[in-house]
Design an enzyme around this catalytic site. Structure first.
Site, short mmCIF file in Angstrom:
data_model
loop_
_atom_site.label_atom_id
_atom_site.label_comp_id
_atom_site.label_asym_id
_atom_site.label_seq_id
_atom_site.Cartn_x
_atom_site.Cartn_y
_atom_site.Cartn_z
N SER A 57 0.85 -1.19 0.00
CA SER A 57 0.00 0.00 0.00
C SER A 57 0.89 1.25 0.00
O SER A 57 2.05 1.22 0.42
CB SER A 57 -0.96 -0.01 1.19
N LEU B 94 8.22 2.49 4.89
CA LEU B 94 9.28 1.49 4.95
C LEU B 94 10.45 1.86 4.05
O LEU B 94 11.59 1.51 4.36
CB LEU B 94 8.73 0.10 4.65
N VAL C 236 1.10 4.43 1.55
CA VAL C 236 1.70 5.06 2.73
C VAL C 236 2.68 4.09 3.39
O VAL C 236 3.78 4.48 3.80
CB VAL C 236 0.63 5.55 3.72
N CYS C 237 2.31 2.82 3.47
CA CYS C 237 3.19 1.82 4.10
C CYS C 237 4.50 1.70 3.32
O CYS C 237 5.58 1.65 3.91
CB CYS C 237 2.51 0.46 4.16
N THR C 238 4.41 1.67 2.00
CA THR C 238 5.61 1.58 1.18
C THR C 238 6.51 2.79 1.43
O THR C 238 7.71 2.65 1.62
CB THR C 238 5.25 1.47 -0.31
#
Length: 152
Positions: free
Chosen positions: A43, A50, A45-47
């Site tokens: 997803s 990280l 924002v998660c990418t």
């Protein structure tokens, strides 16, 4: 109910993207841990979050700091994502019991079935020294991690 600053961090054992069991307590006495819960692999924002951890890890404390990133994704999805994005830290699968570790830390959204954006910085004695919990759409600020780690 959740984990607060000053609490002992609940121990857990989860499989990483390679199927290797990782225990939080394995880092006790060795490294500070940045424990990052995020909703889902692949997803936006998660990418982005990280990516920042991947690229800024040396400035977070280098060999004295271990990042552990946790989501409800299967280890197979996490392996594909880690390989694609070149993440060099463990992506841990909180798949079953579904979100069990996120629940223990108080960062599981029951309605959506995923973790919210919770980060816990744990010292070498296993005590939570800093935390932030954001709603699912709200990215965290890596500079805050850096400040918290510098204060340990």
């Amino acid at each position: 109910m959740g984990v607060e600053v000053g609490d002992g961090a609940p121990d857990f054992e989860l499989k990483d993207q390679h199927g290797t069991p990782v225990k939080l307590s394995d880092f006790r006495g060795e490294k500070k841990v940045v424990l990052v819960f995020y909703p889902l692999a692949f997803s936006g924002v998660c990418t982005g979050e990280l990516y920042e951890l991947r690229d800024e890890l040396p400035t977070l404390g280098g060999d004295d700091v271990q990042v552990l990133a946790v989501s409800v994704d299967s280890m197979f999805a996490l392996r594909a994502w880690a390989d694609q994005e070149k993440y060099g830290f463990p992506l841990l699968s909180d798949f079953w019991p579904h979100g069990g570790t996120a629940q223990r830390y108080g960062v599981f959204d029951e309605g959506k079935g995923v973790a919210v954006r919770g980060t816990f910085i744990i010292d070498t004695e296993g005590v939570v020294r800093w935390k932030v919990v954001n709603a699912i759409p709200d990215a965290r600020d890596i500079d805050e991690y850096r400040k918290a780690l510098a204060g340990l």
